[in-house]
Design a protein around this motif. Sequence first.
Motif, PDB file in Angstrom:
ATOM      1  N   LEU A 111       0.826  -1.203   0.000  1.00 26.81           N
ATOM      2  CA  LEU A 111       0.000   0.000   0.000  1.00 26.81           C
ATOM      3  C   LEU A 111       0.861   1.254   0.000  1.00 26.81           C
ATOM      4  O   LEU A 111       0.582   2.215  -0.731  1.00 26.81           O
ATOM      5  N   PHE A 112       1.931   1.241   0.794  1.00 23.88           N
ATOM      6  CA  PHE A 112       2.816   2.405   0.863  1.00 23.88           C
ATOM      7  C   PHE A 112       3.499   2.668  -0.473  1.00 23.88           C
ATOM      8  O   PHE A 112       3.742   3.817  -0.848  1.00 23.88           O
ATOM      9  N   ILE A 113       3.828   1.596  -1.203  1.00 26.83           N
ATOM     10  CA  ILE A 113       4.457   1.759  -2.514  1.00 26.83           C
ATOM     11  C   ILE A 113       3.549   2.559  -3.441  1.00 26.83           C
ATOM     12  O   ILE A 113       4.005   3.409  -4.214  1.00 26.83           O
ATOM     13  N   LYS A 114       2.246   2.304  -3.366  1.00 25.64           N
ATOM     14  CA  LYS A 114       1.285   2.985  -4.229  1.00 25.64           C
ATOM     15  C   LYS A 114       1.025   4.427  -3.777  1.00 25.64           C
ATOM     16  O   LYS A 114       0.797   5.311  -4.599  1.00 25.64           O
ATOM     17  N   GLU A 115       1.079   4.664  -2.467  1.00 24.02           N
ATOM     18  CA  GLU A 115       0.641   5.957  -1.932  1.00 24.02           C
ATOM     19  C   GLU A 115       1.777   6.945  -1.662  1.00 24.02           C
ATOM     20  O   GLU A 115       1.555   8.150  -1.667  1.00 24.02           O
ATOM     21  N   TYR A 116       2.985   6.423  -1.409  1.00 23.97           N
ATOM     22  CA  TYR A 116       4.067   7.316  -0.989  1.00 23.97           C
ATOM     23  C   TYR A 116       5.320   7.087  -1.835  1.00 23.97           C
ATOM     24  O   TYR A 116       6.018   6.091  -1.650  1.00 23.97           O
ATOM     25  N   PRO A 117       5.640   7.994  -2.734  1.00 28.44           N
ATOM     26  CA  PRO A 117       6.867   7.855  -3.539  1.00 28.44           C
ATOM     27  C   PRO A 117       8.120   7.879  -2.667  1.00 28.44           C
ATOM     28  O   PRO A 117       9.144   7.303  -3.027  1.00 28.44           O
ATOM     29  N   GLN A 118       8.038   8.533  -1.497  1.00 33.48           N
ATOM     30  CA  GLN A 118       9.190   8.573  -0.588  1.00 33.48           C
ATOM     31  C   GLN A 118       9.548   7.171  -0.080  1.00 33.48           C
ATOM     32  O   GLN A 118      10.721   6.861   0.139  1.00 33.48           O
ATOM     33  N   TRP A 119       8.527   6.348   0.110  1.00 31.21           N
ATOM     34  CA  TRP A 119       8.754   4.980   0.554  1.00 31.21           C
ATOM     35  C   TRP A 119       9.507   4.176  -0.515  1.00 31.21           C
ATOM     36  O   TRP A 119      10.437   3.441  -0.215  1.00 31.21           O
ATOM     37  N   LEU A 120       9.121   4.359  -1.763  1.00 31.41           N
ATOM     38  CA  LEU A 120       9.785   3.668  -2.863  1.00 31.41           C
ATOM     39  C   LEU A 120      11.226   4.158  -3.020  1.00 31.41           C
ATOM     40  O   LEU A 120      12.136   3.367  -3.284  1.00 31.41           O
ATOM     41  N   ASP A 121      11.439   5.470  -2.833  1.00 31.36           N
ATOM     42  CA  ASP A 121      12.795   6.016  -2.883  1.00 31.36           C
ATOM     43  C   ASP A 121      13.668   5.388  -1.796  1.00 31.36           C
ATOM     44  O   ASP A 121      14.848   5.065  -2.021  1.00 31.36           O
ATOM     45  N   TYR A 122      13.096   5.212  -0.617  1.00 31.28           N
ATOM     46  CA  TYR A 122      13.792   4.600   0.511  1.00 31.28           C
ATOM     47  C   TYR A 122      14.206   3.161   0.172  1.00 31.28           C
ATOM     48  O   TYR A 122      15.350   2.758   0.391  1.00 31.28           O
ATOM     49  N   ILE A 123      13.280   2.403  -0.407  1.00 31.25           N
ATOM     50  CA  ILE A 123      13.559   1.017  -0.774  1.00 31.25           C
ATOM     51  C   ILE A 123      14.639   0.951  -1.857  1.00 31.25           C
ATOM     52  O   ILE A 123      15.557   0.129  -1.786  1.00 31.25           O
ATOM     53  N   PHE A 124      14.561   1.826  -2.852  1.00 34.22           N
ATOM     54  CA  PHE A 124      15.558   1.826  -3.925  1.00 34.22           C
ATOM     55  C   PHE A 124      16.953   2.170  -3.384  1.00 34.22           C
ATOM     56  O   PHE A 124      17.959   1.589  -3.828  1.00 34.22           O
ATOM     57  N   ARG A 125      17.021   3.103  -2.444  1.00 36.85           N
ATOM     58  CA  ARG A 125      18.321   3.463  -1.872  1.00 36.85           C
ATOM     59  C   ARG A 125      18.927   2.273  -1.131  1.00 36.85           C
ATOM     60  O   ARG A 125      20.122   1.976  -1.263  1.00 36.85           O
ATOM     61  N   LEU A 126      18.098   1.595  -0.355  1.00 35.62           N
ATOM     62  CA  LEU A 126      18.582   0.421   0.370  1.00 35.62           C
ATOM     63  C   LEU A 126      19.029  -0.679  -0.591  1.00 35.62           C
ATOM     64  O   LEU A 126      20.043  -1.337  -0.368  1.00 35.62           O
ATOM     65  N   TYR A 127      18.252  -0.869  -1.647  1.00 33.42           N
ATOM     66  CA  TYR A 127      18.600  -1.884  -2.648  1.00 33.42           C
ATOM     67  C   TYR A 127      19.968  -1.575  -3.254  1.00 33.42           C
ATOM     68  O   TYR A 127      20.816  -2.470  -3.388  1.00 33.42           O
ATOM     69  N   HIS A 128      20.196  -0.315  -3.603  1.00 33.63           N
ATOM     70  CA  HIS A 128      21.472   0.095  -4.194  1.00 33.63           C
ATOM     71  C   HIS A 128      22.620  -0.143  -3.210  1.00 33.63           C
ATOM     72  O   HIS A 128      23.685  -0.665  -3.588  1.00 33.63           O
ATOM     73  N   LYS A 129      22.400   0.207  -1.954  1.00 32.63           N
ATOM     74  CA  LYS A 129      23.449   0.042  -0.937  1.00 32.63           C
ATOM     75  C   LYS A 129      23.779  -1.433  -0.733  1.00 32.63           C
ATOM     76  O   LYS A 129      24.947  -1.819  -0.677  1.00 32.63           O
ATOM     77  N   ARG A 130      22.748  -2.267  -0.619  1.00 34.08           N
ATOM     78  CA  ARG A 130      22.982  -3.695  -0.399  1.00 34.08           C
ATOM     79  C   ARG A 130      23.662  -4.340  -1.605  1.00 34.08           C
ATOM     80  O   ARG A 130      24.513  -5.220  -1.455  1.00 34.08           O
ATOM     81  N   PHE A 131      23.287  -3.915  -2.801  1.00 33.51           N
ATOM     82  CA  PHE A 131      23.908  -4.454  -4.010  1.00 33.51           C
ATOM     83  C   PHE A 131      25.407  -4.168  -4.007  1.00 33.51           C
ATOM     84  O   PHE A 131      26.220  -5.043  -4.318  1.00 33.51           O
ATOM     85  N   GLU A 132      25.777  -2.941  -3.636  1.00 33.64           N
ATOM     86  CA  GLU A 132      27.193  -2.588  -3.590  1.00 33.64           C
ATOM     87  C   GLU A 132      27.927  -3.398  -2.521  1.00 33.64           C
ATOM     88  O   GLU A 132      29.064  -3.825  -2.724  1.00 33.64           O
ATOM     89  N   GLU A 133      27.275  -3.605  -1.381  1.00 31.78           N
ATOM     90  CA  GLU A 133      27.902  -4.383  -0.308  1.00 31.78           C
ATOM     91  C   GLU A 133      28.100  -5.837  -0.723  1.00 31.78           C
ATOM     92  O   GLU A 133      29.131  -6.452  -0.402  1.00 31.78           O
ATOM     93  N   LEU A 134      27.141  -6.397  -1.434  1.00 32.50           N
ATOM     94  CA  LEU A 134      27.277  -7.774  -1.897  1.00 32.50           C
ATOM     95  C   LEU A 134      28.365  -7.900  -2.948  1.00 32.50           C
ATOM     96  O   LEU A 134      29.079  -8.908  -2.999  1.00 32.50           O
ATOM     97  N   LEU A 135      28.527  -6.871  -3.780  1.00 33.92           N
ATOM     98  CA  LEU A 135      29.629  -6.868  -4.746  1.00 33.92           C
ATOM     99  C   LEU A 135      30.976  -6.869  -4.022  1.00 33.92           C
ATOM    100  O   LEU A 135      31.926  -7.526  -4.449  1.00 33.92           O
ATOM    101  N   GLU A 136      31.050  -6.121  -2.922  1.00 27.82           N
ATOM    102  CA  GLU A 136      32.281  -6.085  -2.140  1.00 27.82           C
ATOM    103  C   GLU A 136      32.599  -7.466  -1.568  1.00 27.82           C
ATOM    104  O   GLU A 136      33.764  -7.878  -1.528  1.00 27.82           O
ATOM    105  N   ILE A 137      31.551  -8.175  -1.124  1.00 28.00           N
ATOM    106  CA  ILE A 137      31.745  -9.527  -0.594  1.00 28.00           C
ATOM    107  C   ILE A 137      32.297 -10.449  -1.687  1.00 28.00           C
ATOM    108  O   ILE A 137      33.249 -11.211  -1.471  1.00 28.00           O
ATOM    109  N   VAL A 138      31.694 -10.393  -2.869  1.00 25.81           N
ATOM    110  CA  VAL A 138      32.141 -11.225  -3.993  1.00 25.81           C
ATOM    111  C   VAL A 138      33.590 -10.910  -4.343  1.00 25.81           C
ATOM    112  O   VAL A 138      34.417 -11.814  -4.530  1.00 25.81           O
ATOM    113  N   ASN A 139      33.916  -9.632  -4.426  1.00 22.42           N
ATOM    114  CA  ASN A 139      35.291  -9.238  -4.760  1.00 22.42           C
ATOM    115  C   ASN A 139      36.280  -9.696  -3.694  1.00 22.42           C
ATOM    116  O   ASN A 139      37.392 -10.141  -4.014  1.00 22.42           O
ATOM    117  N   ALA A 140      35.877  -9.574  -2.429  1.00 16.00           N
ATOM    118  CA  ALA A 140      36.770  -9.963  -1.333  1.00 16.00           C
ATOM    119  C   ALA A 140      37.058 -11.458  -1.376  1.00 16.00           C
ATOM    120  O   ALA A 140      38.208 -11.888  -1.227  1.00 16.00           O
TER     121      ALA A 140
END
Length: 208
Positions: A111-140
């Motif tokens: 419901l929040f995804i449909k009603e609040y663009p700020q919520w979606l922005d929050y999720i996308f930021r977290l997704y980007h951060k976690r993706f970078e962290e997982l890349l660091e794990i793979v590289n390490a």
Amino acid sequence: MENLTEITEFQSSPELVDKLYQNSILKKYKTGDVILNECAAIRSIPIVAAGMLKVIRTDENGREILLYYIKAGESCIMSFLGGLHNEKSKVKAEVEEDAEILFLPLDQVSLFIKEYPQWLDYIFRLYHKRFEELLEIVNAIAFKKVDERMLDLLKKKAEITGSKSIHITHEQLANELATVRVVVSRLLKQLEENGTVLLSRNKITLID
């Protein structure tokens, strides 16, 4: 408790913050508590209000590897994606430091995804951060020796906790690095002899 209004994406929407508090269930946990196991059903999304979690992946032999930490003001993107697709959890989430966690039911997440663009922005930021962290794990794992990975992990723990003294056993450290305790103990002894760390019972102190 972390004030959710301090989260960048939520600053323009006090209504969203109010809705998060109104629709979530607040629970408190101690260090070592497991809030989500692998293969468990995902019924809500955790938002860390205080403290810290660590997210772990286990292989078929029971060996674990640390994927990333979830700090105050952050959520678990793996739970978010799994919940939306009605999938079982592929990770384990364990409390690293005593934590207060808001659990937002999946129906409210959608419901929040449909009603609040700020919520979606929050999720996308977290997704980007976690993706970078997982890349660091793979590289390490692919390019770094275990001693380098261990020192990097200790420094990261020190940065996150704000303390150069890390309370952890050799067994726990080995699990997070996906190696064995005897290797960790040997490498820590070498670091101590080099003046990089100071070892004591269940505690490792980084030396400048």
